[in-house]
Motif scaffolding. Structure first.
Motif, PDB file in Angstrom:
ATOM      1  N   HIS A 125       0.848  -1.205   0.000  1.00 56.01           N
ATOM      2  CA  HIS A 125       0.000   0.000   0.000  1.00 56.01           C
ATOM      3  C   HIS A 125       0.879   1.247   0.000  1.00 56.01           C
ATOM      4  N   HIS A 145      -4.678   2.043  13.860  1.00 52.12           N
ATOM      5  CA  HIS A 145      -5.964   2.343  13.212  1.00 52.12           C
ATOM      6  C   HIS A 145      -6.647   1.062  12.746  1.00 52.12           C
ATOM      7  N   MET A 389      -5.653  -6.567  -3.495  1.00 51.69           N
ATOM      8  CA  MET A 389      -4.766  -7.602  -2.923  1.00 51.69           C
ATOM      9  C   MET A 389      -3.308  -7.322  -3.293  1.00 51.69           C
ATOM     10  N   ASN A 460     -13.300  -6.472  -4.522  1.00 51.03           N
ATOM     11  CA  ASN A 460     -13.352  -5.008  -4.393  1.00 51.03           C
ATOM     12  C   ASN A 460     -12.794  -4.521  -3.061  1.00 51.03           C
ATOM     13  N   PHE A 461     -12.889  -5.360  -2.049  1.00 51.14           N
ATOM     14  CA  PHE A 461     -12.319  -5.002  -0.745  1.00 51.14           C
ATOM     15  C   PHE A 461     -11.138  -5.904  -0.423  1.00 51.14           C
ATOM     16  N   CYS A 468     -10.123  -5.135   3.356  1.00 51.16           N
ATOM     17  CA  CYS A 468     -10.441  -3.837   3.963  1.00 51.16           C
ATOM     18  C   CYS A 468     -11.192  -4.022   5.281  1.00 51.16           C
TER      19      CYS A 468
HETATM   20  C1  HEM Z   1     -16.551   1.552  -0.287  1.00 50.35           C
HETATM   21  C2  HEM Z   1     -15.531   1.958   0.420  1.00 50.35           C
HETATM   22  C3  HEM Z   1     -14.200   1.257   0.518  1.00 50.35           C
HETATM   23  C4  HEM Z   1     -13.524   0.480  -0.403  1.00 50.35           C
HETATM   24  C5  HEM Z   1     -13.970   0.105  -1.822  1.00 50.35           C
HETATM   25  C6  HEM Z   1     -12.290   0.044   0.218  1.00 50.35           C
HETATM   26  C7  HEM Z   1     -11.347  -0.778  -0.383  1.00 50.35           C
HETATM   27  C8  HEM Z   1     -10.191  -1.212   0.221  1.00 50.35           C
HETATM   28  C9  HEM Z   1      -9.232  -2.099  -0.381  1.00 50.35           C
HETATM   29  C10 HEM Z   1      -9.337  -2.701  -1.783  1.00 50.35           C
HETATM   30  C11 HEM Z   1      -8.244  -2.295   0.517  1.00 50.35           C
HETATM   31  C12 HEM Z   1      -7.002  -3.151   0.332  1.00 50.35           C
HETATM   32  C13 HEM Z   1      -7.288  -4.571   0.675  1.00 50.35           C
HETATM   33  C14 HEM Z   1      -6.522  -5.472  -0.216  1.00 50.35           C
HETATM   34  O1  HEM Z   1      -6.519  -5.186  -1.411  1.00 50.35           O
HETATM   35  O2  HEM Z   1      -5.979  -6.476   0.222  1.00 50.35           O
HETATM   36  C15 HEM Z   1      -8.557  -1.523   1.681  1.00 50.35           C
HETATM   37  C16 HEM Z   1      -7.753  -1.455   2.801  1.00 50.35           C
HETATM   38  C17 HEM Z   1      -8.059  -0.703   3.904  1.00 50.35           C
HETATM   39  N1  HEM Z   1      -9.220   0.009   4.124  1.00 50.35           N
HETATM   40 FE1  HEM Z   1     -10.776   0.182   2.860  1.00 50.35          FE
HETATM   41  N2  HEM Z   1     -12.233   0.553   1.481  1.00 50.35           N
HETATM   42  C18 HEM Z   1     -13.369   1.299   1.705  1.00 50.35           C
HETATM   43  C19 HEM Z   1     -13.719   1.980   2.855  1.00 50.35           C
HETATM   44  C20 HEM Z   1     -12.949   2.038   3.985  1.00 50.35           C
HETATM   45  C21 HEM Z   1     -13.314   2.746   5.192  1.00 50.35           C
HETATM   46  C22 HEM Z   1     -14.609   3.534   5.409  1.00 50.35           C
HETATM   47  C23 HEM Z   1     -12.292   2.586   6.061  1.00 50.35           C
HETATM   48  C24 HEM Z   1     -12.158   3.102   7.463  1.00 50.35           C
HETATM   49  C25 HEM Z   1     -13.126   3.052   8.327  1.00 50.35           C
HETATM   50  C26 HEM Z   1     -11.280   1.771   5.401  1.00 50.35           C
HETATM   51  C27 HEM Z   1     -10.084   1.388   5.969  1.00 50.35           C
HETATM   52  C28 HEM Z   1      -9.132   0.612   5.348  1.00 50.35           C
HETATM   53  C29 HEM Z   1      -7.857   0.263   5.964  1.00 50.35           C
HETATM   54  C30 HEM Z   1      -7.354   0.721   7.329  1.00 50.35           C
HETATM   55  C31 HEM Z   1      -7.187  -0.560   5.052  1.00 50.35           C
HETATM   56  C32 HEM Z   1      -5.834  -1.217   5.220  1.00 50.35           C
HETATM   57  C33 HEM Z   1      -4.712  -0.294   4.905  1.00 50.35           C
HETATM   58  C34 HEM Z   1      -3.518  -0.764   5.672  1.00 50.35           C
HETATM   59  O3  HEM Z   1      -2.958  -1.806   5.323  1.00 50.35           O
HETATM   60  O4  HEM Z   1      -3.190  -0.102   6.648  1.00 50.35           O
HETATM   61  N3  HEM Z   1     -11.722   1.452   4.150  1.00 50.35           N
HETATM   62  N4  HEM Z   1      -9.761  -0.878   1.490  1.00 50.35           N
END
Ligand code: HEM
Length: 530
Positions: A125, A145, A389, A460-461, A468
């Motif tokens: 990231h 966090h 990912m 997507n997440f 996520c």
């Molecule tokens: C629709 C909204 C959101 C989408 C599409 C999204 C998508 C993602 C994706 C794709 C990842 C990486 C996971 C991976 O690929 O392995 C991620 C990581 C993360 N997301 Fe989200 N996210 C969303 C909303 C949020 C919200 C609202 C928060 C906080 C409350 C959040 C906090 C995080 C955190 C902390 C990480 C990990 C980053 C790290 O490694 O420190 N996300 N998210």
């Protein structure tokens, strides 16, 4: 030096000036410098490239800056072409300073099982977001966090609904139009950004500081500047980033946001700590919030108030995706208005069953299956990113089928290409807002196919332990906001206009921020009883 001003082709100055005394030395030097850069970039990309098919390049002799530009403009095409041609195989695309390996979906489970000290999502990231230039590298040293989301935010979602709704009432009361008769022109991207920033701030900081205009400015501006910086920096090799940081306005604006956040939040953390020590509870803070939760579970090494302030800023960036998703849903409802009435009917039926929306808990929101399905379909058509990912391999790793991933490799999954494979989503070109609603009617699948659920082909997440952590909060927050907006307001496209086209930069997809639509208040009899 005397210039021959009598000759029409004689230029009096400039690198290519031809003088009476002969050619200006720049005439040879400039092309030589360019050629050296070209050879260096070619040598660099050849030496550091992997032995997998390359996509997004027209020829091996193409300078990397050109392939980089192609990915910037047409990432979707590059990734779809690579995915269709390789299916079960790995392919790569090139960015200045990085070769990215795109893994096929057959490796999803292998990747999610790898421990973070071997395949690190965090290093990936930070690399992807140009963390050392955008102040995002804090997550390399601190996951407070992440833990707070998992241990506090997600388990407490039910008690967060009331404060979210309360903040939304405040926004509707003070910030949105009350015009019932006349349509007013709005820019949905900015309107929704304001709503999401305020509702998120209520949960991330608590009252009254969540309404501080400086924080609201920081929480939206930081994200914008991070994205501007990273989109720009990706065109230049890493070794130039230090210098470019000094020149890019987005870089010092992003850092200024962070400084302002610290100025605001450091005294707040100290104040809350002192109140805690004295056993005093403020009424506004009796409601739980993310900052207080971080303070509660921080280890002694994580207690530094400036670090907590920095992580709050990281959270505002993470939740920016909720804003993007909400705008996309709104645009899709304008493009496919036939779904609006069934969604409104579903909301009314939950009101009939549960009561006014201010009394709704998590369970009531989970009954909105049509809205949930529409959100997921909208995300399939407009994912905020085409890659997920992400991992950086900290050791050479052999996957169960014998595939060797070298140390240092940055890998990712082409989520949109995978989800839009007809084997995963039949007739992927058709927008079916109730696609997932219908799937959930099948026996044993009532709890699958939700907006926030991940599957090994729906990424997507992300998927697995590193998916996520904020997705459950995001899903709930988007629904809380959309329920009110869709019931209390009508929206329509401006005369003769179509669904605003998305903007694309690298793998990122944004709703058009300048698009305008029309909005008006619905009559009191049709608005939601609160
Ligand atoms: C629709 C909204 C959101 C989408 C599409 C999204 C998508 C993602 C994706 C794709 C990842 C990486 C996971 C991976 O690929 O392995 C991620 C990581 C993360 N997301 Fe989200 N996210 C969303 C909303 C949020 C919200 C609202 C928060 C906080 C409350 C959040 C906090 C995080 C955190 C902390 C990480 C990990 C980053 C790290 O490694 O420190 N996300 N998210």
């Amino acid at each position: 030096m005397v210039t021959n001003t009598t000759e029409p082709w004689a230029l009096s100055c400039g690198p290519y000036s031809i003088t009476k005394d002969g050619l200006n030395p720049w005439f040879f030097t400039a092309p030589a410098v360019l050629l050296s850069f070209y050879c260096l970039s070619f040598a660099w990309s050849s030496i550091f490239s992997y032995n997998f098919p390359v996509f997004g390049v027209k020829s091996l002799w193409e300078p990397i800056i050109v392939s980089n530009l192609r990915f910037f403009r047409s990432a979707e095409t590059v990734l779809h072409e690579g995915y269709l041609a390789c299916r079960d195989g790995i392919f790569q695309f090139r960015r200045v300073g990085t070769t990215m390996l795109v893994l096929p979906p057959k490796y999803v489970d292998d990747i999610r099982r790898l421990p973070n000290h071997i395949a690190s999502p965090t290093v990936a990231h930070v690399h992807n977001l140009m963390g050392s230039s955008t102040n995002m590298d804090i997550i390399l040293h601190n996951d407070l966090h992440f833990r707070t989301i998992q241990r506090k935010l997600t388990p407490n979602l039910n008690i967060l609904i009331q404060p979210m709704q309360d903040e939304l009432n405040f926004v509707i009361e003070h910030r949105l139009t009350k015009s019932e008769d006349e349509w007013v022109t709005i820019k949905p991207y900015h309107m929704v950004a304001d709503v999401v920033a305020r509702v998120s701030a209520r949960i991330f900081l608590g009252k009254p500081i969540c309404r501080n205009p400086e924080w609201l400015e920081v929480s939206t501006q930081f994200t914008e500047n991070v994205f501007m910086s990273l989109v720009f920096l990706r065109f230049f090799p890493m070794w130039t980033h230090g210098l470019l940081n000094w020149l890019m306005p987005s870089s010092y604006k992003g850092s200024a946001c962070l400084r302002n956040a610290k100025k605001l939040l450091v005294p707040e953390v100290i104040r809350r700590r002192e109140m805690n020590t004295q056993g005093i509870n403020e009424p506004g803070e009796s409601q739980p919030n993310f900052l207080s939760w971080m303070m509660e579970i921080a280890t002694p090494q994580e207690r530094d108030p400036a670090t907590l302030a920095h992580l709050e800023v990281v959270m505002s960036l993470a939740s920016n995706t909720s804003q993007i998703n909400s705008v996309q849903v709104l645009y899709d409802l304008l493009a496919y208005p036939e779904y609006l009435e069934p969604i409104r009917k579903e909301i009314r039926s939950v009101v009939n069953e549960v009561g006014p929306c201010m009394s709704w808990g998590k369970l009531a929101f989970s009954k909105l299956r049509k809205l949930d399905s529409f959100m997921r379909e909208s995300q399939r058509f407009n994912p905020p990113t085409l890659l997920s990912m992400h991992r950086v391999f900290l050791e050479e790793t052999v996957l169960p089928d014998g595939m060797v991933l070298p140390k240092g490799a940055h890998t990712a999954m082409a989520l949109s290409a995978i989800q839009n494979d007809p084997e995963v989503t039949p007739e992927p070109e058709i927008f079916d807002g109730l696609r997932y609603y219908k799937l959930r009617q099948r026996e044993g699948e009532a709890n699958l196919h939700q907006f926030s659920s991940t599957q090994n082909r729906i990424l997507n997440f992300g998927h697995g332990a590193n998916a996520c952590p904020g997705r459950f909060f995001a899903s709930l927050e988007i629904k809380v906001i959309l329920v009110r907006l869709l019931m209390d307001y009508e929206f329509k496209l401006k005369y003769g206009s179509e669904r605003p086209e998305n903007l694309r930069a690298h793998e990122f997809i944004y709703p058009n921020p300048d698009a305008e639509i029309l909005m008006r208040w619905r009559p009191a009899s049709e608005r939601l009883e609160i």
